[in-house]
Motif scaffolding. Structure first.
Motif, PDB file in Angstrom:
ATOM      1  N   SER A   1      -8.680  26.316 -22.238  1.00  0.00           N
ATOM      2  CA  SER A   1      -9.967  26.547 -21.584  1.00  0.00           C
ATOM      3  C   SER A   1     -11.046  26.975 -22.571  1.00  0.00           C
ATOM      4  O   SER A   1     -10.758  27.507 -23.647  1.00  0.00           O
TER       5      SER A   1
ATOM      6  N   GLU B   1     -13.018  29.428 -22.134  1.00  0.00           N
ATOM      7  CA  GLU B   1     -12.940  30.889 -22.230  1.00  0.00           C
ATOM      8  C   GLU B   1     -12.013  31.314 -23.359  1.00  0.00           C
ATOM      9  O   GLU B   1     -12.326  32.223 -24.134  1.00  0.00           O
TER      10      GLU B   1
ATOM     11  N   PRO C   1     -10.539  35.065 -17.701  1.00  0.00           N
ATOM     12  CA  PRO C   1     -10.924  35.810 -16.502  1.00  0.00           C
ATOM     13  C   PRO C   1     -11.303  34.954 -15.304  1.00  0.00           C
ATOM     14  O   PRO C   1     -10.953  35.285 -14.165  1.00  0.00           O
ATOM     15  N   SER C   2     -12.021  33.860 -15.524  1.00  0.00           N
ATOM     16  CA  SER C   2     -12.422  33.039 -14.377  1.00  0.00           C
ATOM     17  C   SER C   2     -11.218  32.338 -13.757  1.00  0.00           C
ATOM     18  O   SER C   2     -11.153  32.161 -12.532  1.00  0.00           O
ATOM     19  N   VAL C   3     -10.269  31.924 -14.593  1.00  0.00           N
ATOM     20  CA  VAL C   3      -9.031  31.315 -14.080  1.00  0.00           C
ATOM     21  C   VAL C   3      -8.272  32.335 -13.252  1.00  0.00           C
ATOM     22  O   VAL C   3      -7.786  32.051 -12.145  1.00  0.00           O
ATOM     23  N   TYR C   4      -8.163  33.562 -13.772  1.00  0.00           N
ATOM     24  CA  TYR C   4      -7.466  34.626 -13.061  1.00  0.00           C
ATOM     25  C   TYR C   4      -8.089  34.867 -11.690  1.00  0.00           C
ATOM     26  O   TYR C   4      -7.389  34.908 -10.674  1.00  0.00           O
ATOM     27  N   GLN C   5      -9.403  35.000 -11.655  1.00  0.00           N
ATOM     28  CA  GLN C   5     -10.073  35.277 -10.386  1.00  0.00           C
ATOM     29  C   GLN C   5      -9.873  34.140  -9.393  1.00  0.00           C
ATOM     30  O   GLN C   5      -9.657  34.373  -8.192  1.00  0.00           O
ATOM     31  N   GLY C   6      -9.898  32.913  -9.891  1.00  0.00           N
ATOM     32  CA  GLY C   6      -9.699  31.776  -9.000  1.00  0.00           C
ATOM     33  C   GLY C   6      -8.295  31.740  -8.412  1.00  0.00           C
ATOM     34  O   GLY C   6      -8.116  31.347  -7.255  1.00  0.00           O
TER      35      GLY C   6
ATOM     36  N   SER D   1     -11.133  39.627  -8.964  1.00  0.00           N
ATOM     37  CA  SER D   1     -11.357  39.716 -10.402  1.00  0.00           C
ATOM     38  C   SER D   1     -10.403  40.713 -11.040  1.00  0.00           C
ATOM     39  O   SER D   1      -9.910  41.639 -10.384  1.00  0.00           O
TER      40      SER D   1
END
Length: 415
Positions: A148, A150, A383-388, A393
């Motif tokens: 990614s 990120e 972080p965005s993958v985790y939140q998704g 978050s």
């Protein structure tokens, strides 16, 4: 899928394996790492999760939480710097360098023209870039198509130069080797291949710090039974598993716990290795939400330890890993909420899958008396993958974790 390893041995740690990995070098590596500014000074927590244990029908579940090992966000912070230190000490013995001063940046002027390179799914490259920055050398990181943005940005933040390819992880390993040969650079990889074993061995040796802390936190004694009956370990190329298995096997001897290695169904190189009796390749697409475990080829060096030392190999679906991430994030009553990345939750996912099948649980000797250790190998490194995936978050989970720590229901951070 689950397979019992027909070639596992039940003995003292073999002397031939001590030539590859041993307690003495693991302790030396740990001492060197204690001088690196990128690592926290204290041991990572060993959380007791009694509610989860009750839910899964076992006596105990503990998670060794590597998410807080370092600002780098994963256990890889223990491997790359040790490999880089030992490489430099081998290349320049005449300088009589002090390893602790080397990682502290005291010799930066000596290494400005020295370049290291590696392929990565994210965490190893980030750790290598940080170690190179501390030592003062140049670092080039090769990323494959599925890494990614990120994770790329997190690596570049440590002054690494990024090379992108369109292929998968194994093709990025090949490209890193090609660039090194062309430019006179040095590959610092966490996977071995023909003619390349010293550095992957050093990477694995750094992971012994995790096992050493577990032993201290549980008050274990040499050649006596472990505090755990079962240890679930992430697969990948096999480096983490080999580092933990070798240390606990040598320490506990014949009284070692049972080891279960878990990997994505589509990146089943270790499962296939167990089936074939040799280091083998994955049979699937390799692409997995568990980015750090999306590896197509077993490390032959790691396999020398895993083949005689691991009792069971299993594969899981991506959805299993996501479910385990959510389990750890939720906390429940006396269980602390834990941030675990996609690969970090794989060990717990394996345990969860087995406990849903009476037949598979029996095959692995999992029952109401079992005491299980899993290792959360990473934080929310994307972080965005985790939140998704978790629908919350990482920051929110950490806020709930802080509240839990202040609530008075805290369980002892030991097994």
């Amino acid at each position: 899928m689950l397979i019992a390893n027909e070639r596992v041995t039940f003995s003292q740690y073999p002397s031939v394996l001590k030539n590859i990995m041993n307690l003495e070098q693991a302790h030396e590596s740990r001492q060197w790492l204690s001088h690196w500014s990128q690592l926290n000074r204290s041991a990572t927590p060993l959380w007791n999760l009694p509610n989860l244990a009750e839910k899964l029908g076992v006596a105990k579940v503990c998670v060794k939480d590597e998410s807080v090992r370092s600002p780098l966000g994963s256990f890889k912070a223990l491997g790359a710097p040790i490999a880089l230190i030992r490489l430099i000490l081998r290349l320049w013995p005449e300088h009589k360098l002090d390893a602790k001063e080397l990682i502290s940046g005291h010799y930066k002027e000596l290494f400005k023209a020295f370049t290291v390179i590696s392929a990565t799914d994210g965490n190893h490259g980030r750790a290598l870039a940080a170690a190179a920055q501390s030592i003062g050398c140049r670092c080039v990181i090769v990323l494959h198509a599925n890494v990614s943005l990120e994770r790329e940005q997190a690596i570049a933040a440590y002054d690494a130069e990024i090379v992108r390819i369109t292929g998968n992880y194994d093709e990025s390993v090949e490209e890193a080797a090609r660039l090194a040969a062309t430019n006179g650079w040095h590959v610092v990889s966490d996977t071995s291949y023909e003619g390349y074993e010293d550095i992957p061995r050093d990477v694995m040796q750094g992971y012994g710090t995790i096992a050493a802390e577990i032993i201290e936190q549980t008050g274990a004694e040499r050649d006596k039974p472990s505090a755990f009956t079962h240890v679930f370990l992430q697969g990948g190329v096999g480096g983490l598993a080999a580092g933990i298995v070798s240390y606990l096997w040598e320490f506990h001897g014949e009284s070692r716990p049972q080891f279960v290695v878990v990997e994505p169904k589509q990146a089943d190189c270790l499962y296939q290795s167990a089936a074939q009796g040799k280091a083998a390749k994955a049979t699937g697409s390799v692409d997995s939400v568990m980015a750090g475990l999306a590896c197509g080829e077993t490390s032959p060096l790691a396999w020398q330890i895993l083949q005689p030392g691991v009792d069971y190999f299993m594969t899981i679906e991506d959805d299993d890993a996501v479910a385990a991430m959510r389990l750890l994030a939720s906390g429940n009553g006396s269980d602390i909420p834990v941030v675990a990345g996609e690969s970090g939750a794989a060990g717990l996912a394996g345990l969860h899958v087995l406990r849903q099948s009476a037949e598979k649980s029996k095959a692995v000797c999992l029952d109401a008396d079992s005491r299980v250790l899993v290792i959360n190998t990473e934080a929310a490194t994307a972080p965005s993958v985790y939140q998704g995936l978790v629908s919350e978050s990482a920051e929110s989970v950490l806020e709930r974790q802080a509240s839990w720590l202040n609530s008075g229901v805290r369980q002892p951070a030991t097994a």
